[in-house]
Scaffold this motif. Sequence first.
Motif, PDB file in Angstrom:
ATOM      1  N   VAL A  19       0.865  -1.289  -0.039  1.00 56.05           N
ATOM      2  CA  VAL A  19       0.053  -0.052  -0.160  1.00 56.05           C
ATOM      3  C   VAL A  19       0.978   1.079   0.042  1.00 56.05           C
ATOM      4  O   VAL A  19       1.718   1.423   0.762  1.00 56.05           O
ATOM      5  CB  VAL A  19      -1.029   0.056   1.040  1.00 56.05           C
ATOM      6  CG1 VAL A  19      -1.802   1.253   1.202  1.00 56.05           C
ATOM      7  CG2 VAL A  19      -1.922  -1.120   1.319  1.00 56.05           C
ATOM      8  N   THR A  20       0.688   2.261  -0.900  1.00 54.14           N
ATOM      9  CA  THR A  20       1.621   3.430  -0.904  1.00 54.14           C
ATOM     10  C   THR A  20       0.721   4.384  -0.188  1.00 54.14           C
ATOM     11  O   THR A  20      -0.537   4.842  -0.130  1.00 54.14           O
ATOM     12  CB  THR A  20       1.424   3.846  -2.312  1.00 54.14           C
ATOM     13  OG1 THR A  20       1.996   2.826  -3.139  1.00 54.14           O
ATOM     14  CG2 THR A  20       2.309   5.280  -2.410  1.00 54.14           C
ATOM     15  N   LEU A  21       1.469   5.075   0.730  1.00 56.40           N
ATOM     16  CA  LEU A  21       0.985   6.043   1.604  1.00 56.40           C
ATOM     17  C   LEU A  21       1.784   7.509   1.720  1.00 56.40           C
ATOM     18  O   LEU A  21       2.909   7.273   0.965  1.00 56.40           O
ATOM     19  CB  LEU A  21       1.221   5.415   3.323  1.00 56.40           C
ATOM     20  CG  LEU A  21       0.173   4.041   3.426  1.00 56.40           C
ATOM     21  CD1 LEU A  21       0.623   3.602   4.826  1.00 56.40           C
ATOM     22  CD2 LEU A  21      -1.132   4.229   3.421  1.00 56.40           C
ATOM     23  N   GLU A  22       1.380   8.387   2.094  1.00 60.40           N
ATOM     24  CA  GLU A  22       1.893   9.588   2.221  1.00 60.40           C
ATOM     25  C   GLU A  22       2.355  10.057   3.396  1.00 60.40           C
ATOM     26  O   GLU A  22       1.792   9.850   4.309  1.00 60.40           O
ATOM     27  CB  GLU A  22       1.166  10.625   1.541  1.00 60.40           C
ATOM     28  CG  GLU A  22       0.765  10.274   0.078  1.00 60.40           C
ATOM     29  CD  GLU A  22      -0.104  11.736  -0.373  1.00 60.40           C
ATOM     30  OE1 GLU A  22      -0.579  12.492   0.366  1.00 60.40           O
ATOM     31  OE2 GLU A  22      -0.037  11.819  -1.678  1.00 60.40           O
ATOM     32  N   GLU A  23       3.695  10.478   3.536  1.00 63.10           N
ATOM     33  CA  GLU A  23       4.334  10.999   4.619  1.00 63.10           C
ATOM     34  C   GLU A  23       5.075  12.288   4.586  1.00 63.10           C
ATOM     35  O   GLU A  23       5.367  12.850   3.397  1.00 63.10           O
ATOM     36  CB  GLU A  23       5.151   9.959   5.315  1.00 63.10           C
ATOM     37  CG  GLU A  23       4.758   8.928   6.014  1.00 63.10           C
ATOM     38  CD  GLU A  23       3.900   9.024   7.320  1.00 63.10           C
ATOM     39  OE1 GLU A  23       3.642  10.325   7.740  1.00 63.10           O
ATOM     40  OE2 GLU A  23       3.437   8.176   7.740  1.00 63.10           O
ATOM     41  N   MET A  24       5.216  13.065   5.661  1.00 63.31           N
ATOM     42  CA  MET A  24       6.097  14.348   5.673  1.00 63.31           C
ATOM     43  C   MET A  24       7.251  14.057   5.054  1.00 63.31           C
ATOM     44  O   MET A  24       7.900  13.320   5.321  1.00 63.31           O
ATOM     45  CB  MET A  24       6.050  14.920   6.791  1.00 63.31           C
ATOM     46  CG  MET A  24       6.724  16.281   6.854  1.00 63.31           C
ATOM     47  SD  MET A  24       6.561  17.352   8.580  1.00 63.31           S
ATOM     48  CE  MET A  24       7.906  16.287   9.504  1.00 63.31           C
ATOM     49  N   ASP A  25       7.854  14.874   3.857  1.00 64.68           N
ATOM     50  CA  ASP A  25       9.348  14.826   3.522  1.00 64.68           C
ATOM     51  C   ASP A  25      10.083  15.456   4.422  1.00 64.68           C
ATOM     52  O   ASP A  25      10.362  16.889   3.893  1.00 64.68           O
ATOM     53  CB  ASP A  25       9.112  15.124   2.072  1.00 64.68           C
ATOM     54  CG  ASP A  25      10.386  14.788   1.038  1.00 64.68           C
ATOM     55  OD1 ASP A  25      11.506  14.579   2.072  1.00 64.68           O
ATOM     56  OD2 ASP A  25      10.426  14.602   0.208  1.00 64.68           O
ATOM     57  N   THR A  26      10.715  15.217   5.437  1.00 60.50           N
ATOM     58  CA  THR A  26      11.592  15.982   6.226  1.00 60.50           C
ATOM     59  C   THR A  26      12.819  16.254   5.362  1.00 60.50           C
ATOM     60  O   THR A  26      13.290  17.549   5.580  1.00 60.50           O
ATOM     61  CB  THR A  26      12.039  15.039   7.311  1.00 60.50           C
ATOM     62  OG1 THR A  26      10.944  14.561   8.061  1.00 60.50           O
ATOM     63  CG2 THR A  26      12.887  15.682   8.278  1.00 60.50           C
ATOM     64  N   GLU A  27      13.449  15.403   4.946  1.00 59.70           N
ATOM     65  CA  GLU A  27      14.872  15.974   3.995  1.00 59.70           C
ATOM     66  C   GLU A  27      14.295  16.876   2.907  1.00 59.70           C
ATOM     67  O   GLU A  27      15.049  17.828   2.670  1.00 59.70           O
ATOM     68  CB  GLU A  27      15.285  14.819   3.136  1.00 59.70           C
ATOM     69  CG  GLU A  27      15.893  13.562   3.787  1.00 59.70           C
ATOM     70  CD  GLU A  27      14.711  12.524   4.707  1.00 59.70           C
ATOM     71  OE1 GLU A  27      13.492  12.848   4.261  1.00 59.70           O
ATOM     72  OE2 GLU A  27      14.916  11.785   5.414  1.00 59.70           O
ATOM     73  N   ALA A  28      13.289  17.056   2.282  1.00 57.37           N
ATOM     74  CA  ALA A  28      12.780  18.273   1.379  1.00 57.37           C
ATOM     75  C   ALA A  28      12.699  19.430   2.050  1.00 57.37           C
ATOM     76  O   ALA A  28      13.087  20.540   1.539  1.00 57.37           O
ATOM     77  CB  ALA A  28      11.584  17.738   0.586  1.00 57.37           C
ATOM     78  N   ILE A  29      12.044  19.287   3.457  1.00 56.58           N
ATOM     79  CA  ILE A  29      11.908  20.529   4.242  1.00 56.58           C
ATOM     80  C   ILE A  29      13.283  21.007   4.572  1.00 56.58           C
ATOM     81  O   ILE A  29      13.453  22.323   4.267  1.00 56.58           O
ATOM     82  CB  ILE A  29      11.145  20.222   5.337  1.00 56.58           C
ATOM     83  CG1 ILE A  29       9.520  19.935   4.915  1.00 56.58           C
ATOM     84  CG2 ILE A  29      10.995  21.441   6.369  1.00 56.58           C
ATOM     85  CD1 ILE A  29       8.760  19.243   6.022  1.00 56.58           C
ATOM     86  N   ILE A  30      14.110  20.245   4.816  1.00 55.22           N
ATOM     87  CA  ILE A  30      15.509  20.869   5.364  1.00 55.22           C
ATOM     88  C   ILE A  30      16.336  21.466   4.067  1.00 55.22           C
ATOM     89  O   ILE A  30      16.939  22.454   3.943  1.00 55.22           O
ATOM     90  CB  ILE A  30      16.348  19.666   6.011  1.00 55.22           C
ATOM     91  CG1 ILE A  30      15.441  19.298   7.388  1.00 55.22           C
ATOM     92  CG2 ILE A  30      17.812  20.073   6.445  1.00 55.22           C
ATOM     93  CD1 ILE A  30      16.189  17.929   7.963  1.00 55.22           C
ATOM     94  N   ALA A  31      16.169  20.654   3.001  1.00 59.58           N
ATOM     95  CA  ALA A  31      16.935  21.008   1.840  1.00 59.58           C
ATOM     96  C   ALA A  31      16.218  22.492   1.074  1.00 59.58           C
ATOM     97  O   ALA A  31      16.935  23.360   0.869  1.00 59.58           O
ATOM     98  CB  ALA A  31      16.786  20.078   0.581  1.00 59.58           C
ATOM     99  N   ARG A  32      14.925  22.625   1.277  1.00 57.17           N
ATOM    100  CA  ARG A  32      14.372  23.958   1.231  1.00 57.17           C
ATOM    101  C   ARG A  32      14.530  25.003   2.076  1.00 57.17           C
ATOM    102  O   ARG A  32      14.923  26.080   1.701  1.00 57.17           O
ATOM    103  CB  ARG A  32      12.735  23.592   0.916  1.00 57.17           C
ATOM    104  CG  ARG A  32      12.023  24.927   1.033  1.00 57.17           C
ATOM    105  CD  ARG A  32      12.072  25.731  -0.386  1.00 57.17           C
ATOM    106  NE  ARG A  32      11.132  26.870  -0.361  1.00 57.17           N
ATOM    107  CZ  ARG A  32      11.356  28.007   0.501  1.00 57.17           C
ATOM    108  NH1 ARG A  32      12.212  28.045   1.183  1.00 57.17           N
ATOM    109  NH2 ARG A  32      10.490  29.016   0.406  1.00 57.17           N
ATOM    110  N   HIS A  33      14.964  24.725   3.214  1.00 59.44           N
ATOM    111  CA  HIS A  33      15.333  25.507   4.545  1.00 59.44           C
ATOM    112  C   HIS A  33      14.472  26.755   4.468  1.00 59.44           C
ATOM    113  O   HIS A  33      15.437  27.927   4.170  1.00 59.44           O
ATOM    114  CB  HIS A  33      17.002  25.745   4.353  1.00 59.44           C
ATOM    115  CG  HIS A  33      17.548  25.930   5.684  1.00 59.44           C
ATOM    116  ND1 HIS A  33      17.524  27.288   6.200  1.00 59.44           N
ATOM    117  CD2 HIS A  33      18.127  25.237   6.473  1.00 59.44           C
ATOM    118  CE1 HIS A  33      17.923  27.128   7.401  1.00 59.44           C
ATOM    119  NE2 HIS A  33      18.615  25.927   7.436  1.00 59.44           N
ATOM    120  N   PRO A  34      13.132  26.745   4.824  1.00 62.30           N
ATOM    121  CA  PRO A  34      12.585  27.870   4.987  1.00 62.30           C
ATOM    122  C   PRO A  34      12.822  28.616   6.339  1.00 62.30           C
ATOM    123  O   PRO A  34      13.598  28.101   7.118  1.00 62.30           O
ATOM    124  CB  PRO A  34      10.913  27.464   5.093  1.00 62.30           C
ATOM    125  CG  PRO A  34      10.850  26.128   5.512  1.00 62.30           C
ATOM    126  CD  PRO A  34      12.602  25.408   5.201  1.00 62.30           C
TER     127      PRO A  34
END
Length: 437
Positions: A128-143
């Motif tokens: 089953v494919t589920l969705e989770e928060m993309d922690t690495e993407a948030i850190i890479a974006r660095h808002p």
Amino acid sequence: MKEQPPDKQQQQREEGRPDPEELLRRYSLRDSDLEAPSLTTPATPEADERPSPPSGRYTHRRGRLRVYLGSVAGSGKTYTMLNEGHRRESRGTDVVVGYVETHGRPETQAQLGDLEIIPRKKVTYRGVTLEEMDTEAIIARHPKVALIDELAHTNVPGSKHVKRYQDVEEIMDAGINVITTLNIQHLESLNDLVASITGVRVRETLPDWILDQAEEVELLDISPYALRQRMKHGNIYPPERIDAALNNFFREGNLTALRELALRRTAEKTESQLQEYMTEHGITEMRSATERVLVGFDSRPHTREVIRDAWRLAHGLHANLIAVTIRPEGYHAFMSKLIGILKYGRDAPKYREAALQRLEEHALLAEDLGAEVIRTNSSDIAKTLVEIAHERQVTQLVLGQPARSHWEELLRGSIINRLLRLSTDIDIHLVPRSGDE
């Protein structure tokens, strides 16, 4: 740093060396850039709104955590978090939505508006494919600020972290401020209590220290009646779930109890912050915002009545009760023993033993009534009472009417008179002795 003379700069250029000041600026290597914000310096309202460092520039400062705490689902946490995101973005702060769960609520969905949303990560578990928060993407974006819903969420097995709060910790370690949401029933320390109140065992919990470390905790308070009305209007759950929710978890008694837990937990956090502020600024004479009752007890039979009166006062004020007994030292201990010999002669040891037994009974009574019992020794009982009262931010002091004769006061002094000279901002109550004592 002063600007270098032209000949010095020319010499560096000839040697092909970079400008030291430029290196300091580029890699944030000044002492001020490496230090955490001072605890003794009051934070400015816009402290977390400063521009993010340029790409490639590393910062050692940890992000701040702001928690919107609610008593139960539907209290408006997510909506308020998104509204705060819009407010900060309008002031030029770099804000992204790290993860938001709208639960299909139209008002919450509309509140997302044009906020930038970090796409969720696809995770496959047992086909089953589920969705989770993309922690690495948030850190890479660095808002500057990340909005992250449902702090107590459990991640899909196989994720880097078991719980979302661990992802939030990693994001804050990267220097990103986090605004998040939490319901009171998800605190680990309240799990058994919530189960006994609601009959529902909450499976997703997080340790209390997460909330304790938050720089800001804001309670989203709502009355049980208003929350149930919100439920009936379809603003929380879809129509097919409303009746079941109102008759089970969302019963008025449950909502009232959960609301009280949220109010108390927020008050504890506020009190902790006040005590920390007072300690950092050396403040010892601040009037407490909440009532606290201290009762002084000894071995006299009348003391049982004094303790009960103190409990009634504390109960009426919804205040904590502290019971203190102080054993005299030095001159006062000597005079007490001497007066006992003068009054009872050879029977003095027997009376002294009976007094010690009564003292233990009084301490047990105070504990049975829910009081915190403190035992200590002092050569100045009045001064020690005042010191304990100030240290514990006591507002009401309860004592029994003095029973010393005139000649005893001449030898030992009056504790009450000395208390009146020493105490400030503390109300003193004297419980009269019964006529047969």
